[in-house]
Write a protein that holds these residues in place. Structure first.
Motif, short mmCIF file in Angstrom:
data_model
loop_
_atom_site.label_atom_id
_atom_site.label_comp_id
_atom_site.label_asym_id
_atom_site.label_seq_id
_atom_site.Cartn_x
_atom_site.Cartn_y
_atom_site.Cartn_z
N LEU A 233 0.83 -1.20 0.00
CA LEU A 233 0.00 0.00 0.00
C LEU A 233 0.87 1.26 0.00
O LEU A 233 0.59 2.22 -0.74
N ALA A 234 1.93 1.27 0.80
CA ALA A 234 2.83 2.42 0.84
C ALA A 234 3.52 2.63 -0.52
O ALA A 234 3.65 3.76 -1.01
N LEU A 235 3.95 1.53 -1.13
CA LEU A 235 4.58 1.62 -2.46
C LEU A 235 3.61 2.20 -3.48
O LEU A 235 3.96 3.06 -4.30
N LEU A 236 2.38 1.72 -3.45
CA LEU A 236 1.36 2.18 -4.40
C LEU A 236 1.06 3.66 -4.20
O LEU A 236 0.92 4.42 -5.17
N GLU A 237 0.94 4.08 -2.95
CA GLU A 237 0.66 5.48 -2.66
C GLU A 237 1.76 6.39 -3.22
O GLU A 237 1.47 7.47 -3.75
N LEU A 238 3.00 5.96 -3.14
CA LEU A 238 4.10 6.80 -3.61
C LEU A 238 4.26 6.75 -5.13
O LEU A 238 4.66 7.74 -5.74
N THR B 125 13.05 3.15 -9.79
CA THR B 125 14.36 3.17 -9.15
C THR B 125 14.40 4.17 -8.00
O THR B 125 14.99 3.90 -6.95
N GLU B 126 13.79 5.33 -8.21
CA GLU B 126 13.74 6.34 -7.16
C GLU B 126 13.01 5.80 -5.93
O GLU B 126 13.43 6.05 -4.78
N LEU B 127 11.94 5.07 -6.16
CA LEU B 127 11.11 4.57 -5.06
C LEU B 127 11.84 3.50 -4.25
O LEU B 127 11.95 3.58 -3.03
N VAL B 128 12.33 2.46 -4.94
CA VAL B 128 12.92 1.34 -4.19
C VAL B 128 14.21 1.73 -3.50
O VAL B 128 14.60 1.11 -2.50
N SER B 129 14.90 2.76 -3.99
CA SER B 129 16.18 3.15 -3.39
C SER B 129 16.04 4.24 -2.33
O SER B 129 17.05 4.73 -1.82
N LEU B 130 14.83 4.60 -1.95
CA LEU B 130 14.65 5.62 -0.92
C LEU B 130 15.28 5.18 0.40
O LEU B 130 15.02 4.08 0.87
N THR C 166 16.39 11.38 -5.09
CA THR C 166 17.53 11.47 -5.99
C THR C 166 17.16 10.82 -7.31
O THR C 166 16.91 9.62 -7.37
N GLY C 167 17.08 11.63 -8.35
CA GLY C 167 16.63 11.15 -9.65
C GLY C 167 17.78 10.87 -10.60
O GLY C 167 18.91 10.62 -10.20
N LYS C 168 17.48 10.94 -11.90
CA LYS C 168 18.48 10.66 -12.93
C LYS C 168 19.63 11.66 -12.84
O LYS C 168 19.42 12.84 -12.57
N GLY C 169 20.84 11.16 -13.07
CA GLY C 169 22.00 12.02 -13.03
C GLY C 169 22.36 12.50 -11.64
O GLY C 169 23.15 13.44 -11.49
N THR D 208 14.19 -4.67 -5.01
CA THR D 208 14.64 -4.44 -6.38
C THR D 208 13.51 -3.94 -7.27
O THR D 208 12.33 -4.13 -6.96
N ARG D 209 13.88 -3.33 -8.39
CA ARG D 209 12.88 -2.87 -9.36
C ARG D 209 12.08 -4.05 -9.89
O ARG D 209 10.87 -3.95 -10.10
#
Length: 296
Positions: free
Chosen positions: A133-138, A147-152, A167-170, A211-212
């Motif tokens: 549920l938390a993953l879906l909300e974000l 990648t941004e989500l799982v690496s928070l 932290t996004g691309k680059g 992981t993604r």
């Protein structure tokens, strides 16, 4: 001003005003210097010279051609803004053979079905279900990339301010809003998560983060339980839904660019094509001539 100095000034503007990442700047440099090698001085190039790039770039894939032309259009816009040119020759640039495909979308009812099932699963406070549920909300509420989500990290979780530091691309950081619903889901997850590791969503081994691929699998399994076609659902599809539904609600395109972490607004502009049917209906319903016609 030499062409190399013009390119350097343009790249400096991208870095300072748009926060472009090093990889983005390197890509712009390659495209502009490649065009210079092909046709000479870009600052002095006229429409006919730019049109000749169609022959030079004839063998490129549509996506590569679109990227190079986008770099040149932005470059000439910069030259005009700085007063180094009075005209814009970029309309003479070649056009890609095919448009970038529109993103797959979930409609509001499908998103609601996903949330209904996730909330039902999480009602018993099982850790895996609350995490989902938390993953879906974000994904849908903040438009994060997978990648941004799982690496928070844990440190990204908001305390007083309703924002996540992402932290996004680059390696570019940005602040994204976290809804009240998402904060509640995160609080529930934090109470069940335990204290191991530094990742907000640790892997099952507690070494590193989810992981993604595992996120993709969990989301498709949720879609199947919600009665949706799993092939239609992915983290990126939910990111597209976030963007499209915000635009439907009246969000400004520049705001959307910031929220999504796009370095170039041309990437964000694809969403202006997604909701074309709604825009046509709006014009038919609200335009003064349309209203006049309905009145007889």
């Amino acid at each position: 001003m030499t062409i190399s100095a013009a390119i350097e000034s343009f790249l400096a503007m991208l870095a300072a005003e748009r926060g472009a990442a090093a990889n983005t700047l390197a890509a712009y440099r390659r495209d502009l210097e490649g065009a210079e090698e092909a046709i000479g001085d870009l600052v002095a190039a006229d429409n006919a010279v730019l049109a000749s790039l169609g022959t030079v770039w004839a063998g490129l894939a549509p996506s590569s051609l679109a990227r190079k032309c986008s770099a040149l259009r932005q470059f000439y816009g910069f030259l005009m803004d700085e007063g180094w040119r009075k005209d814009d020759p970029s309309p003479a640039l070649p056009r890609p053979r095919a448009r970038r495909p529109l993103p797959r979308l979930l409609n509001h009812a499908e998103v609601e079905a996903l949330f209904a099932r996730a909330e039902e699963d999480a009602a018993g406070e099982k850790p895996d279900a609350v995490r989902m549920l938390a993953l879906l909300e974000l994904l849908y509420g903040s438009g994060l990339r997978a990648t941004e989500l799982v690496s928070l990290p844990l440190s990204a979780v908001p305390r007083d301010a309703p924002f996540l530091t992402v932290t996004g691309k680059g390696g570019q950081q940005r602040m994204v809003p976290v809804s009240t619903r998402a904060r509640q889901a995160l609080s529930r997850w934090m109470a069940l998560r335990g204290g191991e590791g530094k990742a907000l969503f640790p892997s099952s081994s507690k070494q590193g983060h989810l992981t993604r691929i595992r996120l993709f699998q969990l989301l498709r399994a949720l879609a199947a339980r919600a009665g949706l076609d799993p092939e239609k659902v992915s983290p990126h599809v939910l990111r597209h839904a976030f963007a499209t539904h915000l635009l439907e609600g009246g969000a400004d395109l520049r705001v959307l660019q910031t929220l999504l972490g796009h370095a170039d607004i041309a990437t964000t502009q694809i969403y202006t094509h997604v909701d074309s049917a709604r825009l046509v209906a709006l014009v038919n319903a609200r335009h003064p001539l349309a209203v006049r016609g309905q009145g007889g």
